[in-house]
Design a protein around this motif. Structure first.
Motif, PDB file in Angstrom:
ATOM      1  N   LEU A 100       0.835  -1.204   0.000  1.00 11.05           N
ATOM      2  CA  LEU A 100       0.000   0.000   0.000  1.00 11.05           C
ATOM      3  C   LEU A 100       0.873   1.259   0.000  1.00 11.05           C
ATOM      4  O   LEU A 100       0.615   2.207  -0.755  1.00 11.05           O
ATOM      5  N   ALA A 101       1.900   1.234   0.828  1.00  9.92           N
ATOM      6  CA  ALA A 101       2.784   2.401   0.894  1.00  9.92           C
ATOM      7  C   ALA A 101       3.480   2.610  -0.443  1.00  9.92           C
ATOM      8  O   ALA A 101       3.645   3.754  -0.909  1.00  9.92           O
ATOM      9  N   ASN A 102       3.855   1.502  -1.082  1.00  9.70           N
ATOM     10  CA  ASN A 102       4.519   1.632  -2.389  1.00  9.70           C
ATOM     11  C   ASN A 102       3.557   2.147  -3.457  1.00  9.70           C
ATOM     12  O   ASN A 102       3.951   2.907  -4.344  1.00  9.70           O
ATOM     13  N   GLU A 103       2.265   1.728  -3.364  1.00  8.65           N
ATOM     14  CA  GLU A 103       1.270   2.258  -4.320  1.00  8.65           C
ATOM     15  C   GLU A 103       1.147   3.760  -4.159  1.00  8.65           C
ATOM     16  O   GLU A 103       1.087   4.511  -5.130  1.00  8.65           O
ATOM     17  N   ARG A 104       1.132   4.211  -2.900  1.00 11.31           N
ATOM     18  CA  ARG A 104       1.041   5.656  -2.636  1.00 11.31           C
ATOM     19  C   ARG A 104       2.270   6.373  -3.202  1.00 11.31           C
ATOM     20  O   ARG A 104       2.173   7.444  -3.772  1.00 11.31           O
ATOM     21  N   ARG A 105       3.412   5.749  -2.993  1.00 10.01           N
ATOM     22  CA  ARG A 105       4.651   6.357  -3.503  1.00 10.01           C
ATOM     23  C   ARG A 105       4.577   6.510  -5.019  1.00 10.01           C
ATOM     24  O   ARG A 105       4.967   7.547  -5.568  1.00 10.01           O
ATOM     25  N   THR A 106       4.042   5.470  -5.682  1.00 10.71           N
ATOM     26  CA  THR A 106       3.931   5.530  -7.151  1.00 10.71           C
ATOM     27  C   THR A 106       3.001   6.674  -7.554  1.00 10.71           C
ATOM     28  O   THR A 106       3.297   7.444  -8.470  1.00 10.71           O
ATOM     29  N   ASP A 107       1.862   6.798  -6.814  1.00 16.42           N
ATOM     30  CA  ASP A 107       0.920   7.890  -7.102  1.00 16.42           C
ATOM     31  C   ASP A 107       1.596   9.246  -6.975  1.00 16.42           C
ATOM     32  O   ASP A 107       1.273  10.192  -7.684  1.00 16.42           O
ATOM     33  N   TRP A 108       2.508   9.338  -6.019  1.00 17.96           N
ATOM     34  CA  TRP A 108       3.187  10.625  -5.774  1.00 17.96           C
ATOM     35  C   TRP A 108       4.427  10.816  -6.661  1.00 17.96           C
ATOM     36  O   TRP A 108       5.177  11.777  -6.507  1.00 17.96           O
ATOM     37  N   GLY A 109       4.640   9.848  -7.549  1.00 13.70           N
ATOM     38  CA  GLY A 109       5.781   9.978  -8.471  1.00 13.70           C
ATOM     39  C   GLY A 109       7.102   9.562  -7.853  1.00 13.70           C
ATOM     40  O   GLY A 109       8.170   9.884  -8.378  1.00 13.70           O
ATOM     41  N   LEU A 110       7.008   8.828  -6.737  1.00 13.52           N
ATOM     42  CA  LEU A 110       8.239   8.353  -6.093  1.00 13.52           C
ATOM     43  C   LEU A 110       8.521   6.926  -6.523  1.00 13.52           C
ATOM     44  O   LEU A 110       7.593   6.177  -6.860  1.00 13.52           O
ATOM     45  N   ARG A 111       9.772   6.521  -6.474  1.00 16.75           N
ATOM     46  CA  ARG A 111      10.099   5.150  -6.860  1.00 16.75           C
ATOM     47  C   ARG A 111       9.670   4.178  -5.759  1.00 16.75           C
ATOM     48  O   ARG A 111       9.581   4.564  -4.589  1.00 16.75           O
ATOM     49  N   GLU A 112       9.403   2.941  -6.175  1.00 20.98           N
ATOM     50  CA  GLU A 112       9.039   1.907  -5.194  1.00 20.98           C
ATOM     51  C   GLU A 112      10.250   1.533  -4.345  1.00 20.98           C
ATOM     52  O   GLU A 112      11.381   1.563  -4.837  1.00 20.98           O
ATOM     53  N   ILE A 113       9.993   1.185  -3.103  1.00 20.78           N
ATOM     54  CA  ILE A 113      11.079   0.725  -2.235  1.00 20.78           C
ATOM     55  C   ILE A 113      11.008  -0.796  -2.153  1.00 20.78           C
ATOM     56  O   ILE A 113       9.951  -1.347  -1.822  1.00 20.78           O
ATOM     57  N   PRO A 114      12.092  -1.492  -2.500  1.00 22.52           N
ATOM     58  CA  PRO A 114      12.026  -2.964  -2.498  1.00 22.52           C
ATOM     59  C   PRO A 114      11.930  -3.541  -1.089  1.00 22.52           C
ATOM     60  O   PRO A 114      12.372  -2.920  -0.119  1.00 22.52           O
ATOM     61  N   GLN A 115      11.339  -4.729  -1.007  1.00 18.48           N
ATOM     62  CA  GLN A 115      11.291  -5.441   0.272  1.00 18.48           C
ATOM     63  C   GLN A 115      12.680  -6.003   0.560  1.00 18.48           C
ATOM     64  O   GLN A 115      13.325  -6.535  -0.328  1.00 18.48           O
ATOM     65  N   GLY A 116      13.136  -5.862   1.756  1.00 24.54           N
ATOM     66  CA  GLY A 116      14.431  -6.434   2.145  1.00 24.54           C
ATOM     67  C   GLY A 116      15.599  -5.690   1.530  1.00 24.54           C
ATOM     68  O   GLY A 116      15.434  -4.845   0.648  1.00 24.54           O
ATOM     69  N   SER A 117      16.774  -6.001   2.032  1.00 26.60           N
ATOM     70  CA  SER A 117      17.976  -5.365   1.521  1.00 26.60           C
ATOM     71  C   SER A 117      19.122  -6.382   1.604  1.00 26.60           C
ATOM     72  O   SER A 117      19.571  -6.719   2.697  1.00 26.60           O
ATOM     73  N   PRO A 118      19.578  -6.882   0.441  1.00 26.77           N
ATOM     74  CA  PRO A 118      20.673  -7.856   0.467  1.00 26.77           C
ATOM     75  C   PRO A 118      21.931  -7.274   1.121  1.00 26.77           C
ATOM     76  O   PRO A 118      22.678  -7.994   1.788  1.00 26.77           O
ATOM     77  N   GLU A 119      22.156  -5.956   0.931  1.00 28.40           N
ATOM     78  CA  GLU A 119      23.356  -5.333   1.505  1.00 28.40           C
ATOM     79  C   GLU A 119      23.310  -5.384   3.037  1.00 28.40           C
ATOM     80  O   GLU A 119      24.284  -5.733   3.693  1.00 28.40           O
ATOM     81  N   VAL A 120      22.139  -5.048   3.597  1.00 29.14           N
ATOM     82  CA  VAL A 120      21.998  -5.074   5.057  1.00 29.14           C
ATOM     83  C   VAL A 120      22.121  -6.508   5.568  1.00 29.14           C
ATOM     84  O   VAL A 120      22.790  -6.775   6.570  1.00 29.14           O
ATOM     85  N   ALA A 121      21.496  -7.443   4.822  1.00 26.87           N
ATOM     86  CA  ALA A 121      21.593  -8.860   5.230  1.00 26.87           C
ATOM     87  C   ALA A 121      23.057  -9.306   5.235  1.00 26.87           C
ATOM     88  O   ALA A 121      23.495 -10.038   6.132  1.00 26.87           O
ATOM     89  N   GLU A 122      23.820  -8.827   4.250  1.00 27.63           N
ATOM     90  CA  GLU A 122      25.242  -9.197   4.176  1.00 27.63           C
ATOM     91  C   GLU A 122      26.008  -8.625   5.371  1.00 27.63           C
ATOM     92  O   GLU A 122      26.847  -9.301   5.970  1.00 27.63           O
ATOM     93  N   ILE A 123      25.703  -7.372   5.725  1.00 20.89           N
ATOM     94  CA  ILE A 123      26.370  -6.745   6.881  1.00 20.89           C
ATOM     95  C   ILE A 123      26.038  -7.533   8.152  1.00 20.89           C
ATOM     96  O   ILE A 123      26.914  -7.803   8.978  1.00 20.89           O
ATOM     97  N   PHE A 124      24.777  -7.931   8.296  1.00 21.76           N
ATOM     98  CA  PHE A 124      24.391  -8.727   9.472  1.00 21.76           C
ATOM     99  C   PHE A 124      25.172 -10.043   9.506  1.00 21.76           C
ATOM    100  O   PHE A 124      25.558 -10.515  10.570  1.00 21.76           O
ATOM    101  N   GLY A 125      25.388 -10.629   8.321  1.00 22.65           N
ATOM    102  CA  GLY A 125      26.135 -11.879   8.262  1.00 22.65           C
ATOM    103  C   GLY A 125      27.603 -11.669   8.574  1.00 22.65           C
ATOM    104  O   GLY A 125      28.195 -12.397   9.377  1.00 22.65           O
TER     105      GLY A 125
END
Ligand code: SF4
Ligand code: SF4
Length: 177
Positions: free
Chosen positions: A136-161
Motif C-alpha cells: 500500500l505504501a509503495n502504491e502511494r509512492r507511485t501515485d506521488w511519483g516516487l520510486r518503489e522501495i524494495p522489500q528487504g535489503s541484500p546489503e543489510v543482510a550481508e552486513i548482518f552476516g
C-alpha cells in the motif's frame, strides 16, 4: 567464581571477581574501576528519576562486586538514554554511558539481548530498515511519483552476516530478566 548465599536461602548470587577486569578490557569500560560511588551520576540522571530500577551508581557497584549474571541478564543496562549528563558531572571520568555500552556488548555476546532491541534488529535484518514499506505504501509512492522501495535489503543482510549479528539474533540465551 564464588557463590554467596543471601539471607533468603532460595537466592544464590554467583560472584565473579574478574568481571570488573572483563568490563575494563571492553571498549568504553576502561575507567570503571575509578568509580568511588559518590552517586553524582544517579542524582542527575533523568532515567533514574523516572524509573527507580535504573541506578548507574548501583550498576557500577554490582560490576565491581562481580555480580556478572545479575548485571548481564538484567534489563536495566538497556535503559540508559546515552544523554551524557552523568559523563559531564562524574568527578572520576568513569564515562558511564560508554560503560553501559560495554556492558550491553558483553551481554549480547552472552546471548542476552533485550527483547525491544532484538525486535528492532530483526526488523532491520528483514526489511533493511526499521519500518516495513508495504504494498500500500509503495502504491502511494507511485501515485506521488516516487520510486518503489524494495522489500528487504541484500546489503543489510550481508552486513548482518559479516558482523555476526545474524548469528547472535538466531542463537544465544536471548531475552533479559
Ligand atoms: S559520578 Fe562517577 S564516581 Fe560518582 S558514582 Fe557515578 S560513576 Fe562513580
Ligand atoms: S547517560 Fe545514561 S546514565 Fe548517564 S545521565 Fe544519561 S541516561 Fe543517565
Amino acid at each position: 567464581m564464588e557463590s554467596v548465599q543471601s539471607k533468603d536461602a532460595s537466592v544464590v548470587t554467583i560472584l565473579d571477581p574478574k568481571f570488573k577486569y572483563e568490563v575494563a578490557r571492553e571498549p568504553g569500560g576502561e575507567n570503571i574501576k575509578y568509580c568511588f560511588q559518590c552517586g553524582t551520576c544517579t542524582s542527575g540522571c533523568k532515567v533514574a528519576e523516572l524509573d527507580r530500577k535504573y541506578n548507574p551508581r548501583k550498576i557500577i557497584r554490582m560490576v565491581i562486586l562481580g555480580m556478572r549474571e545479575r548485571v548481564l541478564a538484567s534489563d536495566f543496562i538497556w535503559l540508559c538514554a546515552t544523554c551524557y549528563t552523568c559523563h559531564e558531572r562524574c568527578p572520576q571520568d568513569v564515562r558511564i554511558p560508554e560503560v553501559m555500552n560495554a556492558l550491553k556488548n558483553i551481554a549480547v555476546r552472552e546471548g542476552y539481548i533485550h527483547p525491544a532491541f532484538r525486535a528492532q534488529a530483526e526488523l532491520i535484518a528483514g526489511n533493511g530498515r526499521l519500518y516495513e514499506v508495504d504494498e500500500l505504501a509503495n502504491e502511494r509512492r507511485t501515485d506521488w511519483g516516487l520510486r518503489e522501495i524494495p522489500q528487504g535489503s541484500p546489503e543489510v543482510a550481508e552486513i548482518f552476516g559479516m558482523t555476526g549479528l545474524a548469528d547472535l539474533l538466531s542463537g544465544g540465551a536471548g531475552g533479559t530478566s
